[in-house]
Design a protein around this motif. Structure first.
Motif, PDB file in Angstrom:
ATOM      1  N   GLU A 481       0.852  -1.184   0.000  1.00 57.45           N
ATOM      2  CA  GLU A 481       0.000   0.000   0.000  1.00 57.45           C
ATOM      3  C   GLU A 481       0.890   1.237   0.000  1.00 57.45           C
ATOM      4  OE1 GLU A 481      -0.413   2.380   2.562  1.00 57.45           O
ATOM      5  OE2 GLU A 481       1.112   1.489   3.858  1.00 57.45           O
ATOM      6  N   ILE A 482       0.369   2.322  -0.552  1.00 58.42           N
ATOM      7  CA  ILE A 482       1.066   3.607  -0.572  1.00 58.42           C
ATOM      8  C   ILE A 482       0.085   4.684  -0.140  1.00 58.42           C
ATOM      9  CG2 ILE A 482       2.273   5.301  -2.011  1.00 58.42           C
ATOM     10  CD1 ILE A 482       3.188   3.036  -3.812  1.00 58.42           C
ATOM     11  N   ALA A 483       0.437   5.373   0.921  1.00 52.36           N
ATOM     12  CA  ALA A 483      -0.412   6.436   1.486  1.00 52.36           C
ATOM     13  C   ALA A 483      -1.803   5.922   1.844  1.00 52.36           C
ATOM     14  CB  ALA A 483      -0.510   7.596   0.507  1.00 52.36           C
ATOM     15  N   GLY A 484      -1.875   4.640   2.222  1.00 52.07           N
ATOM     16  CA  GLY A 484      -3.152   4.065   2.628  1.00 52.07           C
ATOM     17  C   GLY A 484      -3.955   3.474   1.488  1.00 52.07           C
ATOM     18  N   TYR A 485      -3.478   3.580   0.259  1.00 56.54           N
ATOM     19  CA  TYR A 485      -4.195   3.042  -0.899  1.00 56.54           C
ATOM     20  C   TYR A 485      -3.553   1.710  -1.307  1.00 56.54           C
ATOM     21  CZ  TYR A 485      -6.065   7.766  -1.202  1.00 56.54           C
ATOM     22  OH  TYR A 485      -6.680   8.963  -0.911  1.00 56.54           O
ATOM     23  N   PRO A 486      -4.328   0.623  -1.352  1.00 57.83           N
ATOM     24  CA  PRO A 486      -3.768  -0.691  -1.677  1.00 57.83           C
ATOM     25  C   PRO A 486      -3.195  -0.735  -3.099  1.00 57.83           C
ATOM     26  CG  PRO A 486      -5.978  -0.893  -0.734  1.00 57.83           C
ATOM     27  CD  PRO A 486      -5.772   0.552  -1.046  1.00 57.83           C
ATOM     28  N   THR A 495      13.795  -6.312 -13.772  1.00 62.45           N
ATOM     29  CA  THR A 495      13.759  -7.778 -13.678  1.00 62.45           C
ATOM     30  C   THR A 495      12.682  -8.377 -14.578  1.00 62.45           C
ATOM     31  OG1 THR A 495      12.192  -7.715 -11.814  1.00 62.45           O
ATOM     32  CG2 THR A 495      14.556  -7.664 -11.290  1.00 62.45           C
ATOM     33  N   LEU A 496      11.842  -7.490 -15.159  1.00 61.81           N
ATOM     34  CA  LEU A 496      10.754  -7.894 -16.053  1.00 61.81           C
ATOM     35  C   LEU A 496       9.780  -8.840 -15.363  1.00 61.81           C
ATOM     36  CD1 LEU A 496      12.728  -8.324 -19.410  1.00 61.81           C
ATOM     37  CD2 LEU A 496      11.358  -6.373 -18.637  1.00 61.81           C
ATOM     38  N   GLN A 497       9.397  -8.430 -14.151  1.00 62.55           N
ATOM     39  CA  GLN A 497       8.430  -9.214 -13.382  1.00 62.55           C
ATOM     40  C   GLN A 497       7.287  -8.329 -12.897  1.00 62.55           C
ATOM     41  OE1 GLN A 497      10.745 -11.086 -10.270  1.00 62.55           O
ATOM     42  NE2 GLN A 497      10.902 -12.980 -11.442  1.00 62.55           N
ATOM     43  N   SER A 498       6.095  -8.897 -12.941  1.00 61.89           N
ATOM     44  CA  SER A 498       4.897  -8.245 -12.421  1.00 61.89           C
ATOM     45  C   SER A 498       4.331  -9.120 -11.310  1.00 61.89           C
ATOM     46  CB  SER A 498       3.860  -8.079 -13.538  1.00 61.89           C
ATOM     47  OG  SER A 498       2.632  -7.613 -13.019  1.00 61.89           O
ATOM     48  N   VAL A 499       3.946  -8.490 -10.200  1.00 62.51           N
ATOM     49  CA  VAL A 499       3.413  -9.244  -9.062  1.00 62.51           C
ATOM     50  C   VAL A 499       2.018  -8.722  -8.729  1.00 62.51           C
ATOM     51  CG1 VAL A 499       3.734  -9.928  -6.662  1.00 62.51           C
ATOM     52  CG2 VAL A 499       5.733  -9.528  -8.125  1.00 62.51           C
ATOM     53  N   GLU A 500       1.034  -9.622  -8.771  1.00 64.73           N
ATOM     54  CA  GLU A 500      -0.342  -9.284  -8.414  1.00 64.73           C
ATOM     55  C   GLU A 500      -0.953 -10.436  -7.635  1.00 64.73           C
ATOM     56  OE1 GLU A 500      -4.537  -7.805 -10.499  1.00 64.73           O
ATOM     57  OE2 GLU A 500      -2.711  -8.023 -11.692  1.00 64.73           O
ATOM     58  N   ASP A 501      -1.457 -10.123  -6.444  1.00 65.98           N
ATOM     59  CA  ASP A 501      -2.020 -11.153  -5.557  1.00 65.98           C
ATOM     60  C   ASP A 501      -1.031 -12.285  -5.308  1.00 65.98           C
ATOM     61  OD1 ASP A 501      -4.446  -9.778  -5.382  1.00 65.98           O
ATOM     62  OD2 ASP A 501      -5.233 -10.752  -7.178  1.00 65.98           O
ATOM     63  N   ASP A 521      -8.082   1.694  -9.432  1.00 64.96           N
ATOM     64  CA  ASP A 521      -8.871   2.722 -10.118  1.00 64.96           C
ATOM     65  C   ASP A 521      -8.124   3.411 -11.262  1.00 64.96           C
ATOM     66  OD1 ASP A 521      -7.002   4.169  -8.748  1.00 64.96           O
ATOM     67  OD2 ASP A 521      -8.428   5.436  -7.665  1.00 64.96           O
ATOM     68  N   GLU A 522      -7.017   2.822 -11.747  1.00 66.95           N
ATOM     69  CA  GLU A 522      -6.196   3.363 -12.829  1.00 66.95           C
ATOM     70  C   GLU A 522      -5.172   4.397 -12.359  1.00 66.95           C
ATOM     71  OE1 GLU A 522      -6.444   2.390 -16.115  1.00 66.95           O
ATOM     72  OE2 GLU A 522      -8.500   1.805 -16.485  1.00 66.95           O
ATOM     73  N   SER A 523      -5.145   4.672 -11.056  1.00 65.44           N
ATOM     74  CA  SER A 523      -4.053   5.482 -10.518  1.00 65.44           C
ATOM     75  C   SER A 523      -2.761   4.688 -10.618  1.00 65.44           C
ATOM     76  CB  SER A 523      -4.304   5.827  -9.043  1.00 65.44           C
ATOM     77  OG  SER A 523      -5.495   6.557  -8.873  1.00 65.44           O
TER      78      SER A 523
END
Length: 566
Positions: A481-486, A495-501, A521-523
């Motif tokens: 989270e950043i500034a309270g936003y998940p 490293t060409l890696q994406s992490v989600e869940d 929300d696209e932020s």
């Protein structure tokens, strides 16, 4: 000996006359700064402070780099040598000298060159590579850097900047040149007499302007508004003024007032602290003139004219400088609603640009392609479209006020952008609204996007080490989270890696030192070290149901991230 001492001694042993004396006159601290490292050729070419040394821009570095380019071309065969290299230059100190130094090196190696008679914008150079069927192009420029800088960019035969793999291959040839003092050059006048060096002028400019005219969507809009809407233009002391008057003439002669002081070609950029039309201070004189002539829209191109800044007059003494994302959103809203779209239309934007354009174009069947930062990647995507016949680009852009509408150029084009934005502003003016009011309509439809890009400087020789340490620290921090936003998804383009869940998936990109954090929300938030300056750039886009909520989220993002990269 230290590295700087070794580099200095190599230069000192080869130098003669005034050059040797100038080297000897340097203090130890000046020698260290000038020789501690070497200007390395990367995907942005070379860029550095003008002066003697391996870490400086000078004719010897230009010769060494060009000899490497000559070796690369020669390895491809005689036909490529005959096709030659187009060379252009901006208004900076020594730009013309560096351009002809490059031509003299190429000529010595039996390679044809086409050099513009006068300083010429970057987009014209990019166009000319294709127009003359050249094997490569060279642009001598440092874009919007301070006056102490100059640079050297290389273009491929497609008219786009060298992508990373080609830049690496060229760098390997450059690295083989042991001493720039050993690089031989031919005589300029002899090359011209032999036809090996051809001077370019009006013929090429006319061909370029003819293509720019095709950017216009609806000439009736321009005709109807031509005596009603008032524009102001500043060339930021660079290459733009020579062509922009002719561009405006093609636009049915709209009312334009020119910032006279900044339409003078001045390598010291005397009237601005920084010749960067992304920044408010660059428009100070434009605003003064706008008050005098009651102007509605203010335009400014940067010194090499590949980028366009747009400022909107909101009322007496009040102005709003559009961000690159806002300008692109206005362009796209106009294009998808007023321009016949091609089959399989595509928007190409950088990974650090707003997602608002996505929302604007997707209902119209436009596919969105994300590319790495740097317009060479937009050019590469266009090349892929052509090879696969899969899509046609309607706009390529990056948030740093760089836009491309028609692919006859494969780099940012300030004149194409000015042409389209003149029409966009004219259209909305005829509807009784300014560009900010037009943006408000877009926000009401698609949500409010509040965005900012902050550059944090890390000067000195230790700056690179500090930036590397910061990026490493942030990379190793699990930001859920950043500034309270998940955070929905974390992406590491190095490293060409994406992490989600908790699930790791690969990213299909060339490796690049960029971190991006996306929200539901696209932020998003992204950060990367600049490839040309000692700074880390922090990109933030906050989405909200209202302007106030979007602004509040953006301020929270800024507070947390600035603390993180101190």
């Amino acid at each position: 000996m230290t590295l700087w001492q070794t580099n200095y001694e190599k230069w000192h042993s080869k130098a003669k006359g005034e050059i040797k004396q100038a080297l000897e006159a340097l203090s130890d601290s000046e020698k260290k700064d000038a020789f501690e490292t070497e200007l390395s050729f990367g995907t942005a070419g070379l860029r550095g402070i003008i002066g003697l040394g391996t870490n400086r821009m000078n004719k010897y570095i230009v010769r060494q780099t060009t000899r490497g380019l000559a070796e690369w071309i020669s390895a491809q065969g005689e036909e490529e040598k005959e096709r030659g290299v187009v060379i252009s230059y901006d208004n900076r100190h020594f730009s013309q000298d560096f351009a002809f130094e490059a031509a003299k090196v190429l000529g010595k190696c039996g390679i044809r060159s086409y050099v513009f008679e006068h300083l010429t914008p970057t987009p014209v150079l990019a166009f000319s590579v294709r127009h003359w069927n050249a094997v490569a192009g060279i642009m001598i420029t440092a874009s919007h850097n301070p006056p102490a800088y100059n640079g050297y960019k290389v273009y491929g035969e497609d008219g786009g900047q060298f992508p990373p793999d080609a830049a690496d291959r060229l760098a390997s040839y450059i690295d083989k040149i042991d001493s720039p003092f050993d690089v031989e050059v031919a005589d300029k006048e002899t090359l011209i007499e032999q036809g090996v060096l051809k001077l370019l002028g009006e013929e090429t400019i006319q061909a370029y302007l003819k293509e720019v005219e095709k950017v216009t969507v609806n000439r009736d809009v321009l005709k109807e508004a031509s005596d009603k809407i008032q524009f102001v233009y500043s060339g930021m002391h660079g290459t733009g003024t020579r062509l922009v008057k002719r561009v405006f003439e093609q636009l049915e002669s709209p009312k334009v007032a020119y910032v006279t002081e900044q339409c003078v070609e001045d390598p010291d950029f005397s009237t601005v602290e920084s010749p960067n039309p992304e920044t408010e201070p660059a428009f100070d004189l434009s605003k003064k003139l706008a008050e005098e002539v009651n102007a509605d829209v203010l335009f400014a191109t940067d010194p090499d004219s590949d980028r366009l800044g747009v400022c909107v007059r909101m009322g007496k003494g009040k102005y709003h400088l559009l961000s690159g994302n806002q300008t692109a959103s206005l362009m796209l809203d106009y294009l998808v609603n007023h321009c016949p779209l091609p089959n399989n239309p595509a928007l190409i934007r950088s990974i650090v640009s707003s997602h608002l354009p996505d929302k604007i174009v997707k209902p119209h069947g436009v596919d969105v392609f994300e590319v790495l930062t740097g317009f060479k990647f937009v050019g590469n995507q266009i090349k892929e479209f052509e090879a696969t016949h899969s899509h046609e680009m309607i706009l390529g852009y990056e948030e740093a006020i760089g836009y491309l509408i028609k692919p006859f150029v494969r780099d940012k084009d300030g004149f194409q952008a000015l042409t389209l934005m003149t029409e966009v502003a004219s259209y909305h003016f005829l509807q009784g609204r300014n560009l900010m009011e037009a943006l408000e309509l877009i926000y009401k439809t698609h949500g409010y996007f509040s965005e900012n890009t902050i550059s944090v400087q890390y000067p000195g020789l230790e700056g690179k080490e500090k930036m590397a340490a910061i990026m490493d620290r942030v990379r190793k921090t699990d930001l859920d989270e950043i500034a309270g936003y998940p955070v929905k998804r974390r992406e590491d383009f190095l490293t060409l890696q994406s992490v989600e869940d908790g699930v790791v998936t690969p990213l299909n990109y060339t490796s690049s030192n960029v971190l991006r954090y996306l929200f539901a929300d696209e932020s998003f938030i992204a950060l990367r070290p600049s490839g040309t300056e000692p700074k880390i750039k922090l990109y933030m886009s906050a989405v909200g149901e209202t302007r106030a909520k979007a602004d509040e989220k953006l301020k929270a993002f800024e507070h947390v991230m600035l603390q993180m990269i101190k």
